[in-house]
Scaffold this motif. Structure first.
Motif, PDB file in Angstrom:
ATOM      1  N   UNK A   1     113.604 -11.583  39.138  1.00 15.63           N
ATOM      2  CA  UNK A   1     112.720 -11.597  40.291  1.00 15.63           C
ATOM      3  C   UNK A   1     111.405 -12.273  39.914  1.00 15.63           C
ATOM      4  N   UNK A   2     111.030 -13.272  40.705  1.00 15.99           N
ATOM      5  CA  UNK A   2     109.792 -13.998  40.450  1.00 15.99           C
ATOM      6  C   UNK A   2     108.648 -13.295  41.157  1.00 15.99           C
ATOM      7  N   UNK A   3     107.569 -13.100  40.459  1.00 13.89           N
ATOM      8  CA  UNK A   3     106.357 -12.553  41.064  1.00 13.89           C
ATOM      9  C   UNK A   3     105.211 -13.526  40.865  1.00 13.89           C
ATOM     10  N   UNK A   4     104.455 -13.716  41.931  1.00  9.34           N
ATOM     11  CA  UNK A   4     103.295 -14.596  41.905  1.00  9.34           C
ATOM     12  C   UNK A   4     102.075 -13.782  42.310  1.00  9.34           C
ATOM     13  N   UNK A   5     101.033 -13.856  41.513  1.00 13.58           N
ATOM     14  CA  UNK A   5      99.827 -13.088  41.792  1.00 13.58           C
ATOM     15  C   UNK A   5      98.647 -14.053  41.893  1.00 13.58           C
ATOM     16  N   UNK A   6      98.068 -14.097  43.087  1.00 16.38           N
ATOM     17  CA  UNK A   6      96.929 -14.985  43.321  1.00 16.38           C
ATOM     18  C   UNK A   6      95.617 -14.230  43.147  1.00 16.38           C
ATOM     19  N   UNK A   7      94.581 -14.977  42.845  1.00 18.00           N
ATOM     20  CA  UNK A   7      93.234 -14.417  42.768  1.00 18.00           C
ATOM     21  C   UNK A   7      92.236 -15.539  42.979  1.00 18.00           C
ATOM     22  N   UNK A   8      90.981 -15.151  43.227  1.00 16.93           N
ATOM     23  CA  UNK A   8      89.917 -16.135  43.326  1.00 16.93           C
ATOM     24  C   UNK A   8      89.394 -16.399  44.718  1.00 16.93           C
ATOM     25  N   UNK A   9      90.008 -15.797  45.726  1.00 16.74           N
ATOM     26  CA  UNK A   9      89.508 -15.997  47.067  1.00 16.74           C
ATOM     27  C   UNK A   9      88.192 -15.266  47.289  1.00 16.74           C
ATOM     28  N   UNK A  10      87.586 -15.513  48.455  1.00 20.26           N
ATOM     29  CA  UNK A  10      86.340 -14.846  48.765  1.00 20.26           C
ATOM     30  C   UNK A  10      85.593 -15.524  49.884  1.00 20.26           C
ATOM     31  N   UNK A  11      84.334 -15.141  50.027  1.00 25.57           N
ATOM     32  CA  UNK A  11      83.454 -15.695  51.049  1.00 25.57           C
ATOM     33  C   UNK A  11      82.486 -16.667  50.385  1.00 25.57           C
ATOM     34  N   UNK A  12      82.376 -17.855  50.966  1.00 21.51           N
ATOM     35  CA  UNK A  12      81.493 -18.879  50.411  1.00 21.51           C
ATOM     36  C   UNK A  12      80.853 -19.644  51.551  1.00 21.51           C
ATOM     37  N   UNK A  13      79.672 -20.165  51.313  1.00 21.45           N
ATOM     38  CA  UNK A  13      79.007 -20.963  52.326  1.00 21.45           C
ATOM     39  C   UNK A  13      79.571 -22.379  52.366  1.00 21.45           C
ATOM     40  N   UNK A  14      79.426 -23.004  53.502  1.00 26.01           N
ATOM     41  CA  UNK A  14      79.867 -24.390  53.656  1.00 26.01           C
ATOM     42  C   UNK A  14      79.226 -25.261  52.566  1.00 26.01           C
ATOM     43  N   UNK A  15      80.059 -26.099  51.949  1.00 26.26           N
ATOM     44  CA  UNK A  15      79.600 -26.934  50.845  1.00 26.26           C
ATOM     45  C   UNK A  15      79.801 -26.329  49.478  1.00 26.26           C
ATOM     46  N   UNK A  16      80.173 -25.062  49.446  1.00 28.89           N
ATOM     47  CA  UNK A  16      80.380 -24.364  48.183  1.00 28.89           C
ATOM     48  C   UNK A  16      81.743 -24.628  47.574  1.00 28.89           C
ATOM     49  N   UNK A  17      81.996 -23.916  46.486  1.00 29.51           N
ATOM     50  CA  UNK A  17      83.240 -24.110  45.735  1.00 29.51           C
ATOM     51  C   UNK A  17      83.889 -22.767  45.425  1.00 29.51           C
TER      52      UNK A  17
END
Length: 115
Positions: free
Chosen positions: A1-17
């Motif tokens: 069984x393959x598991x994928x775990x994402x991270x790094x999302x969030x709230x950012x202002x326009x023009x941000x990274x």
């Protein structure tokens, strides 16, 4: 069984990274094609970027020049560096692994870009 775990999302202002990460289970990562998709409210899921097992990349026109996909086979990881973010980039971002005719998905990570 393959598991994928994402991270790094969030709230950012326009023009941000932001930098999204996805770590996969299993020992076959290096022969899998990887991708990032996104789904905004009321819209269909769409491809953002792909990277093949050989390292070739492909991007949606809307993110070319702003987003960069990369992979680290030693860490079973794929990344999406997102620069110059726009409010229209707001969506849930999903990691995808394609191998042997099958597709596997992560649980998604929310990216919200405020104007």
């Amino acid at each position: 069984q393959v598991q994928l775990v994402e991270s790094g999302g969030g709230l950012v202002q326009s023009g941000g990274s932001l930098r999204l990460s996805c770590v996969a289970s299993g020992t076959f990562f290096r022969v899998a094609n990887m991708g990032w998709y996104r789904q905004a409210p009321g819209k269909q899921r769409e491809l953002v970027a792909q990277i093949t097992r050989g390292g070739s990349t492909n991007y949606a026109d809307s993110v070319k020049g702003r987003f960069t996909i990369s992979r680290d086979n030693a860490k079973n990881a794929v990344y999406l560096q997102m620069n110059s973010l726009k409010p229209e980039d707001t969506a849930v971002y999903y990691c995808n692994l394609g191998i042997w005719g099958e597709n596997y998905w992560g649980q998604g990570t929310q990216v919200t870009v405020s104007s």
